[in-house]
Design an enzyme around this catalytic site. Structure first.
Site, PDB file in Angstrom:
ATOM      1  N   LYS A  52      66.515 -15.035  29.304  1.00 13.72           N
ATOM      2  CA  LYS A  52      67.549 -14.393  30.120  1.00 13.72           C
ATOM      3  C   LYS A  52      66.964 -13.973  31.465  1.00 13.72           C
ATOM      4  O   LYS A  52      67.569 -14.182  32.517  1.00 13.72           O
ATOM      5  CB  LYS A  52      68.140 -13.180  29.366  1.00 13.72           C
ATOM      6  CG  LYS A  52      68.975 -13.588  28.157  1.00 13.72           C
ATOM      7  CD  LYS A  52      69.404 -12.422  27.272  1.00 13.72           C
ATOM      8  CE  LYS A  52      70.124 -12.949  26.033  1.00 13.72           C
ATOM      9  NZ  LYS A  52      70.544 -11.915  25.084  1.00 13.72           N
ATOM     10  N   GLN A  96      69.183  -5.896  23.567  1.00 15.02           N
ATOM     11  CA  GLN A  96      69.044  -7.045  22.683  1.00 15.02           C
ATOM     12  C   GLN A  96      69.150  -6.613  21.218  1.00 15.02           C
ATOM     13  O   GLN A  96      68.526  -5.634  20.800  1.00 15.02           O
ATOM     14  CB  GLN A  96      67.701  -7.752  22.945  1.00 15.02           C
ATOM     15  CG  GLN A  96      67.518  -9.060  22.199  1.00 15.02           C
ATOM     16  CD  GLN A  96      68.471 -10.168  22.639  1.00 15.02           C
ATOM     17  OE1 GLN A  96      68.943 -10.180  23.779  1.00 15.02           O
ATOM     18  NE2 GLN A  96      68.773 -11.087  21.740  1.00 15.02           N
ATOM     19  N   ASP A 119      77.360  -8.049  27.893  1.00 15.53           N
ATOM     20  CA  ASP A 119      77.362  -8.762  26.612  1.00 15.53           C
ATOM     21  C   ASP A 119      78.785  -8.864  26.044  1.00 15.53           C
ATOM     22  O   ASP A 119      79.035  -9.649  25.131  1.00 15.53           O
ATOM     23  CB  ASP A 119      76.513  -8.005  25.580  1.00 15.53           C
ATOM     24  CG  ASP A 119      75.167  -8.658  25.332  1.00 15.53           C
ATOM     25  OD1 ASP A 119      75.070  -9.887  25.501  1.00 15.53           O
ATOM     26  OD2 ASP A 119      74.227  -7.938  24.948  1.00 15.53           O
TER      27      ASP A 119
HETATM   28  N1  GUN Z   1      71.225 -11.047  19.612  1.00 19.53           N
HETATM   29  C1  GUN Z   1      71.661 -12.295  19.367  1.00 19.53           C
HETATM   30  N2  GUN Z   1      72.530 -12.698  20.329  1.00 19.53           N
HETATM   31  C2  GUN Z   1      72.630 -11.675  21.200  1.00 19.53           C
HETATM   32  C3  GUN Z   1      73.360 -11.492  22.400  1.00 19.53           C
HETATM   33  O1  GUN Z   1      74.125 -12.348  22.865  1.00 19.53           O
HETATM   34  N3  GUN Z   1      73.198 -10.283  23.006  1.00 19.53           N
HETATM   35  C4  GUN Z   1      72.390  -9.313  22.513  1.00 19.53           C
HETATM   36  N4  GUN Z   1      72.319  -8.155  23.169  1.00 19.53           N
HETATM   37  N5  GUN Z   1      71.709  -9.450  21.393  1.00 19.53           N
HETATM   38  C5  GUN Z   1      71.825 -10.625  20.746  1.00 19.53           C
END
Ligand code: GUN
Length: 295
Positions: A52, A96, A119
């Site tokens: 990311k 995350q 998100d």
């Molecule tokens: N864990 C798995 N996929 C995601 C996501 O898209 N965002 C976040 N914050 N955690 C995740």
């Protein structure tokens, strides 16, 4: 059979975003800024967050990575969230998941300002999405919708079968596929661990979205000829021939399913890269204020 190349599409979308960012920066504005909070050292989470942050750079965004050990208290993590909410230099941020067991994920999600929830996990954003109103869409479902749109795959009136009902993929994608929108207007079956006849349901589907986290779950005998198959799984399976000791496989038995499909997403290089670009699209929207205009 055509392979939906998520990796290539993600490069295109990041270049489109970079052009918009460059234009904004040329007028004297600062670049969009995404922050990511990583708690503990879960290897897959670390790899996703690294990706990311790298993608932010590729699109001309600024990024900040905040890392804390797994032992962090819930109060301390909430304080980080409050500080990010209050920081005018940060357009959007993510925490995350998964979080360590002693932290209540929903308490953290609820503490995020919906206007910075890029998100799209906050109930406010999920509620707006469900009502068909502008909101930040969760990254993986948005990535899937972008793939359908950019490959001109018409799902109106088609049967879609979603396998897996997680809060971040299965449930929201089932809503997006059936929304009165383009792409959308599909008839959706949502299958999960209590569905007795998944194969029967899957065989009725023109579009299959498989998101349950089980390697090679969807086999060729579950797929109708000409179906579109979207594989959301990213499973690490041991592979001694690889330097890191594992390889990534999806939830679809790709080699046997692909010949039956009209379109299929590979793993890796399918849905995964699209998820990251969706996060950037949401951050761009946070930056421009198009979802939550400043009061
Ligand atoms: N864990 C798995 N996929 C995601 C996501 O898209 N965002 C976040 N914050 N955690 C995740």
């Amino acid at each position: 059979m055509e392979i939906i190349n998520g990796k290539e599409l993600a490069v295109t979308i990041k270049a489109e975003l970079k052009a918009k960012v460059d234009k904004a920066v040329a007028t004297g504005r600062r670049a969009p800024h995404l922050a990511a909070v990583l708690i503990g050292d879960h290897p897959a989470s670390r790899s996703y967050v690294t990706n990311k942050v790298r993608s932010c750079t590729e699109a001309g965004f600024k990024s900040t990575l905040i890392q804390r050990p797994a032992e962090i208290s819930q109060e301390a993590l909430l304080q980080i969230v409050h500080d990010l909410n209050d920081n005018p230099e940060i357009d959007g941020f993510i925490v995350q998941l998964p979080l360590p067991e002693h932290i209540h994920e929903m308490d953290i999600t609820l503490a995020i300002n919906p206007a910075k929830d890029v998100d799209g996990f906050h109930p406010m954003n999920l509620g707006l999405m469900t009502l068909g109103l502008p909101s930040y869409l969760p990254a993986t479902p948005m990535g899937i919708m972008q793939m359908l749109e950019r490959y001109n795959i018409d799902i109106r009136g088609k049967n879609c079968c979603v396998i897996g009902r997680s809060n971040i993929v299965g449930t929201p994608i089932s809503i997006l596929l059936s929304r009165k929108a383009t792409p959308g207007d599909a008839t959706v079956m949502l299958c999960h661990s209590r569905t007795p006849n998944i194969k029967e349901m899957a065989l009725k589907a023109d579009v299959l979205v498989v998101a349950l986290g089980r390697p090679n779950f969807l086999t060729a005998d579950m797929v109708k000829d000409g179906a579109v198959v979207i594989d959301v799984g990213i499973n690490r399976v041991e592979d001694a021939s690889k330097k890191n000791g594992f390889r990534l496989v999806g939830d679809v038995d790709y080699d046997n399913v692909a010949p039956k499909c009209s379109y299929i997403t590979p793993v890796p290089g399918g849905v995964g890269p699209m998820t990251v670009t969706s996060l950037l699209i949401n951050t761009w929207k946070a930056y421009t204020g198009e979802i939550y205009p400043a009061k």
